[in-house]
Write a protein that holds these residues in place. Structure first.
Motif, PDB file in Angstrom:
ATOM      1  N   ILE A 762      -5.604 -10.256   4.639  1.00 48.72           N
ATOM      2  CA  ILE A 762      -5.444  -9.213   5.664  1.00 48.72           C
ATOM      3  C   ILE A 762      -4.388  -9.623   6.690  1.00 48.72           C
ATOM      4  O   ILE A 762      -3.593  -8.817   7.163  1.00 48.72           O
ATOM      5  CB  ILE A 762      -6.801  -8.946   6.378  1.00 48.72           C
ATOM      6  CG1 ILE A 762      -7.837  -8.426   5.377  1.00 48.72           C
ATOM      7  CG2 ILE A 762      -6.639  -7.989   7.555  1.00 48.72           C
ATOM      8  CD1 ILE A 762      -7.492  -7.106   4.724  1.00 48.72           C
ATOM      9  N   ASP A 763      -4.383 -10.915   7.018  1.00 52.48           N
ATOM     10  CA  ASP A 763      -3.498 -11.432   8.067  1.00 52.48           C
ATOM     11  C   ASP A 763      -2.033 -11.453   7.634  1.00 52.48           C
ATOM     12  O   ASP A 763      -1.132 -11.351   8.475  1.00 52.48           O
ATOM     13  CB  ASP A 763      -3.944 -12.858   8.430  1.00 52.48           C
ATOM     14  CG  ASP A 763      -3.663 -13.189   9.878  1.00 52.48           C
ATOM     15  OD1 ASP A 763      -3.293 -12.286  10.641  1.00 52.48           O
ATOM     16  OD2 ASP A 763      -3.810 -14.365  10.256  1.00 52.48           O
ATOM     17  N   ASN A 764      -1.777 -11.594   6.317  1.00 55.57           N
ATOM     18  CA  ASN A 764      -0.405 -11.855   5.870  1.00 55.57           C
ATOM     19  C   ASN A 764       0.238 -10.736   5.058  1.00 55.57           C
ATOM     20  O   ASN A 764       1.423 -10.822   4.733  1.00 55.57           O
ATOM     21  CB  ASN A 764      -0.383 -13.159   5.043  1.00 55.57           C
ATOM     22  CG  ASN A 764      -0.622 -14.377   5.908  1.00 55.57           C
ATOM     23  OD1 ASN A 764       0.281 -14.861   6.574  1.00 55.57           O
ATOM     24  ND2 ASN A 764      -1.855 -14.877   5.923  1.00 55.57           N
ATOM     25  N   LEU A 765      -0.519  -9.688   4.713  1.00 60.22           N
ATOM     26  CA  LEU A 765       0.061  -8.609   3.906  1.00 60.22           C
ATOM     27  C   LEU A 765       0.023  -7.292   4.675  1.00 60.22           C
ATOM     28  O   LEU A 765      -0.886  -7.046   5.470  1.00 60.22           O
ATOM     29  CB  LEU A 765      -0.709  -8.449   2.594  1.00 60.22           C
ATOM     30  CG  LEU A 765      -0.644  -9.646   1.630  1.00 60.22           C
ATOM     31  CD1 LEU A 765      -1.480  -9.365   0.397  1.00 60.22           C
ATOM     32  CD2 LEU A 765       0.784  -9.962   1.226  1.00 60.22           C
ATOM     33  N   GLY A 766       1.000  -6.451   4.413  1.00 58.68           N
ATOM     34  CA  GLY A 766       1.065  -5.144   5.067  1.00 58.68           C
ATOM     35  C   GLY A 766      -0.023  -4.213   4.550  1.00 58.68           C
ATOM     36  O   GLY A 766      -0.544  -4.395   3.437  1.00 58.68           O
ATOM     37  N   TYR A 767      -0.323  -3.171   5.343  1.00 56.29           N
ATOM     38  CA  TYR A 767      -1.414  -2.265   4.983  1.00 56.29           C
ATOM     39  C   TYR A 767      -1.115  -1.514   3.694  1.00 56.29           C
ATOM     40  O   TYR A 767      -2.007  -1.272   2.879  1.00 56.29           O
ATOM     41  CB  TYR A 767      -1.677  -1.276   6.135  1.00 56.29           C
ATOM     42  CG  TYR A 767      -2.926  -0.457   5.904  1.00 56.29           C
ATOM     43  CD1 TYR A 767      -4.181  -1.032   6.063  1.00 56.29           C
ATOM     44  CD2 TYR A 767      -2.852   0.882   5.493  1.00 56.29           C
ATOM     45  CE1 TYR A 767      -5.341  -0.299   5.834  1.00 56.29           C
ATOM     46  CE2 TYR A 767      -4.011   1.617   5.263  1.00 56.29           C
ATOM     47  CZ  TYR A 767      -5.253   1.013   5.425  1.00 56.29           C
ATOM     48  OH  TYR A 767      -6.401   1.732   5.195  1.00 56.29           O
ATOM     49  N   GLU A 768       0.157  -1.204   3.476  1.00 60.82           N
ATOM     50  CA  GLU A 768       0.502  -0.449   2.260  1.00 60.82           C
ATOM     51  C   GLU A 768       0.232  -1.267   1.006  1.00 60.82           C
ATOM     52  O   GLU A 768      -0.025  -0.723  -0.077  1.00 60.82           O
ATOM     53  CB  GLU A 768       1.978  -0.006   2.307  1.00 60.82           C
ATOM     54  CG  GLU A 768       3.036  -1.116   2.196  1.00 60.82           C
ATOM     55  CD  GLU A 768       3.184  -1.960   3.476  1.00 60.82           C
ATOM     56  OE1 GLU A 768       3.891  -2.982   3.401  1.00 60.82           O
ATOM     57  OE2 GLU A 768       2.602  -1.580   4.528  1.00 60.82           O
ATOM     58  N   VAL A 769       0.271  -2.624   1.136  1.00 63.10           N
ATOM     59  CA  VAL A 769       0.000  -3.497  -0.019  1.00 63.10           C
ATOM     60  C   VAL A 769      -1.506  -3.590  -0.280  1.00 63.10           C
ATOM     61  O   VAL A 769      -1.961  -3.513  -1.421  1.00 63.10           O
ATOM     62  CB  VAL A 769       0.589  -4.913   0.221  1.00 63.10           C
ATOM     63  CG1 VAL A 769       0.239  -5.840  -0.952  1.00 63.10           C
ATOM     64  CG2 VAL A 769       2.104  -4.837   0.400  1.00 63.10           C
TER      65      VAL A 769
END
Length: 974
Positions: A762-769
């Protein structure tokens, strides 16, 4: 398994073949017996074979050993874990009853060797069944004991007593419970009187033999053995509390006890084996009278002076003999107990104290041949006793304990006498140092052993000597000696003094001697170079006022290269290849020193060489831990100073780490993964190709099967997710990571690790991913919430929801949750988030959850109704205003039993490879200020609404706390 001639032949042949010198017949016989052991009545058949007089004695003895081991493995039903499903078939109840009906008679009619094995087997059964499930045992043993002692069959008498002694030992070491006391009462009711009868009968037989002149060693030995066993049983039955029967018959016991301390039995004592047996009886008596002295001092008082005199007389003689250690120790323990009691005045006279010092303390503290032998032949055991304080049952330490006991009431007198003895020892040494070196060792040992430790710290003090003066005149000259191999025991004593009094020795004096201590790392004696390493390691831990380290990198830099060279050379000396004291010193020095490239490169080469060596056969877990900590601290501190060293570290370490994984050195897996994570953290993206290959291995489900590896694997996975988030979204890797999360979160023992993985995603990836996967994540979490909810899981869930909210917004949090089930967010908030928010601990977690909860009610107020907003605010104020101990109740997490049984490589955290947790809301400095400012802002949009919400939903204490926060930050809620 039926008992018939075929079974007899089959078992006889198998047990004969287990004794074969050839490996193949032995292996086949063991395999056949192992298979037969699964059948019902196997144990009974083996017992019948043991009872068969026509079968060879050796075969029967082998069968008796097998029978005992069979009972150990199968008498009690043992629960096994899923990971280790090899459950042995327990012995059926009907077979157990038959075994119990036969074993006592068979034991009593067997030869001594077989009898010893069957006695042990009976004890195995008794441990589980006696007395409740085997009520016939004690009456049967009592009848047999009476019959056998009347018949003067003392070989069998001693077999029965040895069995009873084993059965009754539980009364010494188990906690006092009602069940234990009921068992004890049963044993006392049935055996207190028979024990006294057999004890007195045997005493009369000994007295008659002595009086008639027929007291030969052969006659006396079984009688003395019997009395020793009776004394051990006496100790067990009296350990919990003094039973009434023993109180009523105290005189009879004490008369005999005193006799065994004062009477000599020359026929036995003239040879070593016989003397050892009589001393074992005397030692058992000393333990019994010490027990009465501790527990029943008032009742014992009238016997005390006689026993003190008897023990004193024994001690003066025994202290002069090196073979009488057990008696010496137990006798001194008795005198020590007396010295701290209300009868301490027995030691008050000056002449008595002088005798204690000269006749008891000095002879026992002075080094003996066996001390020198232990020093040379088993350095690990010598250090364990000498440095680590496990020598409480050795004559050297216990003699000093006697002095400490007397000093509780006569400190000044003891100090005066012992100081004089120390000066006397040093004077004798000065007359002829080469011949009298043991006197100097004795002086140093007395100072060190009688030093008093300050509570809760490492500092010690002594009134016996002036530390600075003694250090300068006695210790420094010894350690400045040119020959590091001369008088090694004296050198070890001097190093121990330096280590013990390190806080009192001024820095200039210590630094002046430090290069000499570094020299002693080159001593051939394992103890000496271990003590030198320990001295340096402990010096580097010394703190001055304000917890500031007394010794810094500047102090050791002049001889750092020589120090590291000598430390690594010490690891090449025989028996010190895995010397934990040396490796701990390497770790400590690397944690303090200024590590240049010139130091770092030889160190990483040396450490990987040692690592490759221990990979062959890891056997010392303490040494191995310090080894990996040394690697981790070297990587951390050297890379901080010179990042270009990372590639050199990788070049050295990667072959070793790959070897650990390839050879399945499972003990080292957790360490290897933590070191890899540390190296990943230190790299800059893009990661080199060899790391990507490791990432692929990491995503395989098999890697996660061993629970000990999980925390280290999670640490490594998180390092990859933080350094290479883009690569995560390729080739289905994110699905694999979330599959790992799903597995971890489903078990109470690994769910926390699952959340670590999830939070990092959650901390390192964008919401779209991540959005395509969120509904699957919520399903897994809600499923676990329903099936096996724990407080720890709910707290982790709140932290996760808070992280999603602060990273991707409250609308995305709520929408993604509600796709699983309409309006489930409100249910989760009401039933879990709001009531459990106050239980959150940890500064980062408290800040994150309070900020997220504040945003939820202040930035998206339409997501919760007024009442829930108020309740959420009440929880936020509790979280931020009350101390942790007030708002959190300790709830012990119950581990999954199956996951804790059996031997496994365990996870041990590497302190130096740990990465500091990042603050996910670092843009907010103060969560309290953020709360009241956010509330003030939103309340200004609807004046009057929030004061009403506060008065309706916050308890009085929280309303006052919120008002105080508003005043502190000069804001108001309107």
């Amino acid at each position: 398994m039926e008992w018939n001639p075929e079974t007899l032949n089959f078992l006889s042949q198998c047990f004969l073949n287990t004794l074969s010198p050839l490996p193949e017949p032995r292996r086949q016989a063991e395999a056949a017996l192992s298979e037969a052991a699964e059948k019902p009545n196997y144990g009974l058949a083996v017992l019948r074979l043991v009872a068969e007089p026509a079968v060879d004695e050796q075969i029967r003895q082998s069968a008796a050993v097998n029978f005992k081991n069979h009972l150990k493995a199968r008498w009690a039903t043992i629960q096994h874990s899923e990971a280790d499903p090899q459950t042995l078939n327990p012995i059926p109840d009907h077979e157990k009853e038959q075994i119990k009906s036969l074993i006592v008679t068979l034991m009593l009619n067997s030869s001594p060797r077989i009898q010893a094995q069957l006695s042990e087997a009976l004890t195995v059964i008794g441990k589980h069944d006696f007395p409740k499930a085997w009520p016939t045992l004690l009456p049967e043993l009592v009848l047999s004991l009476d019959r056998l002692s009347q018949a003067n069959d003392y070989v069998s008498v001693n077999g029965v007593l040895a069995t009873l002694n084993s059965l009754f030992k539980k009364f010494r070491y188990q906690f006092k419970t009602n069940d234990l006391l009921l068992d004890l009462k049963y044993c006392l009711d049935n055996f207190a009187k028979p024990l006294l009868e057999v004890f007195k009968r045997t005493a009369n037989l000994i007295d008659q033999a002595v009086a008639s002149g027929a007291a030969t060693a052969a006659i006396l030995r079984p009688y003395i053995e019997s009395q020793k066993l009776c004394c051990r049983i006496f100790y067990s039955l009296n350990f919990q509390e003094l039973p009434e029967f023993f109180e009523d018959h105290m005189e009879e016991w004490m008369i005999e006890f005193k006799k065994y301390l004062t009477v000599k039995y020359p026929a036995l004592e003239d040879n070593n084996n016989g003397l050892t047996l009589v001393d074992e009886l005397r030692a058992a008596v000393c333990e019994n009278i010490s027990l009465y002295m501790e527990k029943e001092e008032e009742l014992f008082q009238r016997y005390l002076s006689g026993f003190v005199e008897a023990v004193w007389g024994l001690l003066v003689v025994a202290s002069a003999s090196s073979s009488r250690e057990q008696l010496t120790v137990t006798a001194i323990k008795f005198l020590t107990t007396v010295s701290t009691s209300v009868h301490h005045s027995l030691f008050a006279r000056d002449d008595i104290l002088q005798q204690v010092c000269q006749s008891i303390v000095l002879p026992n503290v002075m080094l003996r041949d066996e001390d020198e032998e232990l020093f040379e032949m088993n350095y690990v055991e010598f250090i364990r006793r000498d440095m680590e304080g496990s020598d409480l049952d050795t004559r050297r330490r216990i003699a000093c304990e006697l002095l400490k006991g007397i000093a509780t009431h006569y400190k000044e007198k003891v100090t005066e006498k012992v100081s004089a003895q120390i000066q006397n020892c040093l004077a004798v040494f000065a007359e002829n140092p080469a011949a009298n070196w043991k006197h100097k060792d004795c002086a140093i040992y007395l100072v060190v052993s009688l030093a008093t430790k300050k509570a809760g710290g490492t500092s010690v003090s002594t009134d016996l000597i002036d530390v600075g003066s003694f250090f300068g005149s006695v210790i420094v000259p010894e350690l400045q000696s040119h020959d590091v191999n001369a008088f090694p025991m004296l050198k070890a004593g001097a190093l121990k003094f330096f280590t013990m009094f390190r806080n009192q020795i001024p820095k200039p004096a210590a630094l002046a001697l430090l290069p000499d201590v570094v020299r002693y790392l080159g001593s051939e004696s394992n103890v000496v170079h271990s003590y030198a390493a320990s001295c340096i390691e402990k010096l580097l831990l010394v703190k001055d006022d304000g917890a500031r380290s007394r010794y810094t990198s500047m102090d050791i830099s002049p001889f750092l290269l020589l120090l590291m060279t000598n430390l690594f050379n010490a690891l090449d000396k025989p028996e010190s290849e895995e010397n934990q004291y040396v490796m701990k010193c390497i770790m400590r020095v690397l944690g303090v020193a200024d590590i240049s490239r010139d130091v770092a490169l030889p160190c990483i080469t040396g450490l990987t060489r040692v690592l490759n060596r221990v990979c062959e056969n890891p056997k010392n877990p303490v040494f191995n831990h310090y080894l990996f900590e040394s690697v981790a601290v070297l990587i951390r501190r050297a890379s901080e100073k010179d990042p270009s060293l990372i590639s050199a570290f990788e070049a050295n370490l990667f072959p070793s780490l790959q070897m650990i994984l390839a050879r399945d050195v499972s003990e080292f897996f957790p360490y290897a993964f933590q070191l890899l994570a540390q190296l990943v953290d230190l790299n800059r993206p893009p990661l080199p190709e060899h790391y990507v290959q490791i990432f692929e291995i990491l995503l395989l489900p098999d890697s996660w099967k061993k629970s000990a590896n999980v925390p280290a694997l999670v640490r490594l996975l998180r390092a990859f997710l933080q350094k290479a988030p883009n690569e995560l979204n390729q080739q289905g890797r994110l699905s694999s990571v979330l599959g790992i999360f799903n597995t971890l979160v489903s078990s109470a023992s690994t769910d926390e690790q699952g959340f670590y993985v999830l939070n990092t995603v959650i901390d390192n990836l964008g919401y779209e991913v991540i959005s395509p996967y969120l509904s699957h994540i919520w399903v897994a979490l809600f499923k676990r919430l329903q099936s096996n909810r724990t407080v720890k899981f709910v707290k982790n869930l709140i932290v996760f929801m808070s992280l999603v909210l602060v990273k991707h917004g409250s609308q995305n949090l709520v929408a993604s949750m509600n796709t699983v089930q309409p309006d489930i967010f409100r249910t989760i908030a009401e039933q879990f988030w709001i009531p459990n928010l106050k239980l959150i601990t940890g500064s980062t977690e408290v800040k994150l959850t309070s900020v997220a909860s504040t945003r939820l009610i202040c930035e998206s107020p339409n997501l919760l109704d007024r009442k829930l907003c108020g309740k959420m605010l009440d929880s936020i104020v509790t979280l931020l205003s009350r101390p942790e101990q007030e708002r959190v109740e300790d709830e012990p997490e119950v581990p999954d039993f199956g996951e804790t049984v059996g031997y496994n490589a365990t996870f041990v955290n590497l302190y130096n490879a740990t990465k500091k947790e990042e603050d996910p809301v670092k843009e907010i400095d103060d969560p309290k200020q953020f709360l009241v400012v956010s509330l003030a802002r939103i309340s200004s949009l609807s004046p009057g609404m929030y004061p009403q919400i506060i008065s309706e939903n916050l308890d009085q204490a929280n309303q006052a706390a919120l008002l105080q926060l508003c005043n502190s930050y000069a804001v108001s809620i309107v």
